[in-house]
Design a protein around this motif. Structure first.
Motif, PDB file in Angstrom:
ATOM      1  N   LEU A  15       0.826  -1.204   0.000  1.00  0.00           N
ATOM      2  CA  LEU A  15       0.000   0.000   0.000  1.00  0.00           C
ATOM      3  C   LEU A  15       0.863   1.259   0.000  1.00  0.00           C
ATOM      4  O   LEU A  15       0.580   2.207  -0.730  1.00  0.00           O
ATOM      5  N   ALA A  16       1.941   1.265   0.764  1.00  0.00           N
ATOM      6  CA  ALA A  16       2.848   2.424   0.796  1.00  0.00           C
ATOM      7  C   ALA A  16       3.459   2.673  -0.579  1.00  0.00           C
ATOM      8  O   ALA A  16       3.544   3.816  -1.036  1.00  0.00           O
ATOM      9  N   ARG A  17       3.890   1.609  -1.254  1.00  0.00           N
ATOM     10  CA  ARG A  17       4.448   1.759  -2.609  1.00  0.00           C
ATOM     11  C   ARG A  17       3.408   2.302  -3.582  1.00  0.00           C
ATOM     12  O   ARG A  17       3.689   3.203  -4.369  1.00  0.00           O
ATOM     13  N   GLU A  18       2.210   1.750  -3.530  1.00  0.00           N
ATOM     14  CA  GLU A  18       1.157   2.190  -4.455  1.00  0.00           C
ATOM     15  C   GLU A  18       0.767   3.642  -4.232  1.00  0.00           C
ATOM     16  O   GLU A  18       0.446   4.349  -5.179  1.00  0.00           O
ATOM     17  N   LEU A  19       0.798   4.094  -2.990  1.00  0.00           N
ATOM     18  CA  LEU A  19       0.430   5.476  -2.672  1.00  0.00           C
ATOM     19  C   LEU A  19       1.611   6.438  -2.753  1.00  0.00           C
ATOM     20  O   LEU A  19       1.421   7.648  -2.753  1.00  0.00           O
ATOM     21  N   GLY A  20       2.828   5.894  -2.787  1.00  0.00           N
ATOM     22  CA  GLY A  20       4.017   6.744  -2.858  1.00  0.00           C
ATOM     23  C   GLY A  20       4.301   7.501  -1.574  1.00  0.00           C
ATOM     24  O   GLY A  20       4.773   8.639  -1.620  1.00  0.00           O
ATOM     25  N   ILE A  21       3.992   6.880  -0.415  1.00  0.00           N
ATOM     26  CA  ILE A  21       4.271   7.518   0.869  1.00  0.00           C
ATOM     27  C   ILE A  21       5.059   6.553   1.754  1.00  0.00           C
ATOM     28  O   ILE A  21       5.105   5.354   1.492  1.00  0.00           O
ATOM     29  N   SER A  22       5.653   7.093   2.791  1.00  0.00           N
ATOM     30  CA  SER A  22       6.445   6.269   3.706  1.00  0.00           C
ATOM     31  C   SER A  22       5.532   5.388   4.555  1.00  0.00           C
ATOM     32  O   SER A  22       4.370   5.722   4.794  1.00  0.00           O
ATOM     33  N   ARG A  23       6.085   4.289   5.024  1.00  0.00           N
ATOM     34  CA  ARG A  23       5.307   3.402   5.888  1.00  0.00           C
ATOM     35  C   ARG A  23       4.925   4.075   7.207  1.00  0.00           C
ATOM     36  O   ARG A  23       3.786   3.919   7.657  1.00  0.00           O
ATOM     37  N   PRO A  24       5.828   4.851   7.853  1.00  0.00           N
ATOM     38  CA  PRO A  24       5.401   5.527   9.095  1.00  0.00           C
ATOM     39  C   PRO A  24       4.221   6.478   8.884  1.00  0.00           C
ATOM     40  O   PRO A  24       3.295   6.514   9.692  1.00  0.00           O
ATOM     41  N   LEU A  25       4.237   7.234   7.772  1.00  0.00           N
ATOM     42  CA  LEU A  25       3.121   8.139   7.479  1.00  0.00           C
ATOM     43  C   LEU A  25       1.857   7.336   7.185  1.00  0.00           C
ATOM     44  O   LEU A  25       0.763   7.675   7.648  1.00  0.00           O
ATOM     45  N   LEU A  26       2.005   6.246   6.446  1.00  0.00           N
ATOM     46  CA  LEU A  26       0.867   5.389   6.145  1.00  0.00           C
ATOM     47  C   LEU A  26       0.260   4.824   7.429  1.00  0.00           C
ATOM     48  O   LEU A  26      -0.954   4.832   7.604  1.00  0.00           O
ATOM     49  N   TYR A  27       1.115   4.337   8.331  1.00  0.00           N
ATOM     50  CA  TYR A  27       0.621   3.805   9.604  1.00  0.00           C
ATOM     51  C   TYR A  27      -0.163   4.861  10.387  1.00  0.00           C
ATOM     52  O   TYR A  27      -1.180   4.547  11.015  1.00  0.00           O
ATOM     53  N   LEU A  28       0.300   6.101  10.362  1.00  0.00           N
ATOM     54  CA  LEU A  28      -0.404   7.180  11.053  1.00  0.00           C
ATOM     55  C   LEU A  28      -1.828   7.318  10.510  1.00  0.00           C
ATOM     56  O   LEU A  28      -2.793   7.372  11.271  1.00  0.00           O
ATOM     57  N   HIS A  29      -1.947   7.358   9.192  1.00  0.00           N
ATOM     58  CA  HIS A  29      -3.269   7.497   8.581  1.00  0.00           C
ATOM     59  C   HIS A  29      -4.126   6.252   8.792  1.00  0.00           C
ATOM     60  O   HIS A  29      -5.323   6.358   9.068  1.00  0.00           O
ATOM     61  N   LEU A  30      -3.518   5.083   8.657  1.00  0.00           N
ATOM     62  CA  LEU A  30      -4.273   3.847   8.859  1.00  0.00           C
ATOM     63  C   LEU A  30      -4.775   3.740  10.295  1.00  0.00           C
ATOM     64  O   LEU A  30      -5.883   3.253  10.537  1.00  0.00           O
ATOM     65  N   GLN A  31      -3.991   4.189  11.251  1.00  0.00           N
ATOM     66  CA  GLN A  31      -4.420   4.165  12.644  1.00  0.00           C
ATOM     67  C   GLN A  31      -5.653   5.037  12.850  1.00  0.00           C
ATOM     68  O   GLN A  31      -6.593   4.656  13.555  1.00  0.00           O
ATOM     69  N   ARG A  32      -5.662   6.187  12.213  1.00  0.00           N
ATOM     70  CA  ARG A  32      -6.829   7.069  12.331  1.00  0.00           C
ATOM     71  C   ARG A  32      -8.057   6.449  11.678  1.00  0.00           C
ATOM     72  O   ARG A  32      -9.164   6.542  12.211  1.00  0.00           O
ATOM     73  N   LEU A  33      -7.857   5.821  10.523  1.00  0.00           N
ATOM     74  CA  LEU A  33      -8.974   5.140   9.865  1.00  0.00           C
ATOM     75  C   LEU A  33      -9.461   3.956  10.695  1.00  0.00           C
ATOM     76  O   LEU A  33     -10.661   3.685  10.764  1.00  0.00           O
ATOM     77  N   GLU A  34      -8.526   3.269  11.346  1.00  0.00           N
ATOM     78  CA  GLU A  34      -8.892   2.143  12.201  1.00  0.00           C
ATOM     79  C   GLU A  34      -9.643   2.629  13.446  1.00  0.00           C
ATOM     80  O   GLU A  34     -10.639   2.029  13.852  1.00  0.00           O
ATOM     81  N   ASP A  35      -9.183   3.735  14.029  1.00  0.00           N
ATOM     82  CA  ASP A  35      -9.867   4.317  15.188  1.00  0.00           C
ATOM     83  C   ASP A  35     -11.306   4.715  14.841  1.00  0.00           C
ATOM     84  O   ASP A  35     -12.200   4.617  15.675  1.00  0.00           O
ATOM     85  N   ALA A  36     -11.496   5.153  13.589  1.00  0.00           N
ATOM     86  CA  ALA A  36     -12.831   5.537  13.119  1.00  0.00           C
ATOM     87  C   ALA A  36     -13.638   4.323  12.663  1.00  0.00           C
ATOM     88  O   ALA A  36     -14.773   4.471  12.218  1.00  0.00           O
ATOM     89  N   LYS A  37     -13.037   3.136  12.762  1.00  0.00           N
ATOM     90  CA  LYS A  37     -13.676   1.869  12.390  1.00  0.00           C
ATOM     91  C   LYS A  37     -14.007   1.772  10.895  1.00  0.00           C
ATOM     92  O   LYS A  37     -14.930   1.067  10.492  1.00  0.00           O
ATOM     93  N   LEU A  38     -13.221   2.499  10.076  1.00  0.00           N
ATOM     94  CA  LEU A  38     -13.414   2.427   8.623  1.00  0.00           C
ATOM     95  C   LEU A  38     -12.591   1.306   8.000  1.00  0.00           C
ATOM     96  O   LEU A  38     -12.946   0.796   6.941  1.00  0.00           O
ATOM     97  N   VAL A  39     -11.467   0.958   8.647  1.00  0.00           N
ATOM     98  CA  VAL A  39     -10.626  -0.141   8.168  1.00  0.00           C
ATOM     99  C   VAL A  39     -10.264  -1.025   9.360  1.00  0.00           C
ATOM    100  O   VAL A  39     -10.405  -0.623  10.513  1.00  0.00           O
ATOM    101  N   LYS A  40      -9.811  -2.236   9.045  1.00  0.00           N
ATOM    102  CA  LYS A  40      -9.289  -3.106  10.102  1.00  0.00           C
ATOM    103  C   LYS A  40      -7.973  -3.694   9.630  1.00  0.00           C
ATOM    104  O   LYS A  40      -7.762  -3.961   8.453  1.00  0.00           O
ATOM    105  N   GLY A  41      -7.072  -3.866  10.575  1.00  0.00           N
ATOM    106  CA  GLY A  41      -5.768  -4.442  10.292  1.00  0.00           C
ATOM    107  C   GLY A  41      -5.602  -5.762  11.006  1.00  0.00           C
ATOM    108  O   GLY A  41      -6.156  -5.953  12.088  1.00  0.00           O
TER     109      GLY A  41
END
Length: 83
Positions: A15-41
């Motif tokens: 996902l980080a490669r496809e979006l062209g962003i770093s994994r730490p930045l991706l994790y930050l956004h994914l955590q927020r989406l997970e907190d909002a219950k929009l995604v699950k990891g």
């Protein structure tokens, strides 16, 4: 991120490669989406024994109304075309 995950589950590096962003930045956004219950990891073990963290969309629906659009519009920034 939502559009990419809508297609299929993805592991973080993919996902980080496809979006062209770093994994730490991706994790930050994914955590927020997970907190909002929009995604699950969750973790899966690959064929070679490596633990891989996958994310996928949780089914959701958002009612679109004028208040939501006004709130979203107020958060947008407009870049100067001369930049």
């Amino acid at each position: 991120m939502i559009a990419k995950l809508h297609q299929e589950k993805k592991y973080v590096s993919q996902l980080a490669r496809e979006l062209g962003i770093s994994r730490p930045l991706l994790y930050l956004h994914l955590q927020r989406l997970e907190d909002a219950k929009l995604v699950k990891g969750y973790h899966e073990i690959s064929d070679n024994g490596k633990a891989m963290k996958y994310y996928e969309i949780n089914p959701f629906s958002i009612e679109l109304n004028e208040d939501l659009l006004a709130q979203a519009a107020s958060s947008l920034t407009i870049k100067n075309k001369q930049e």
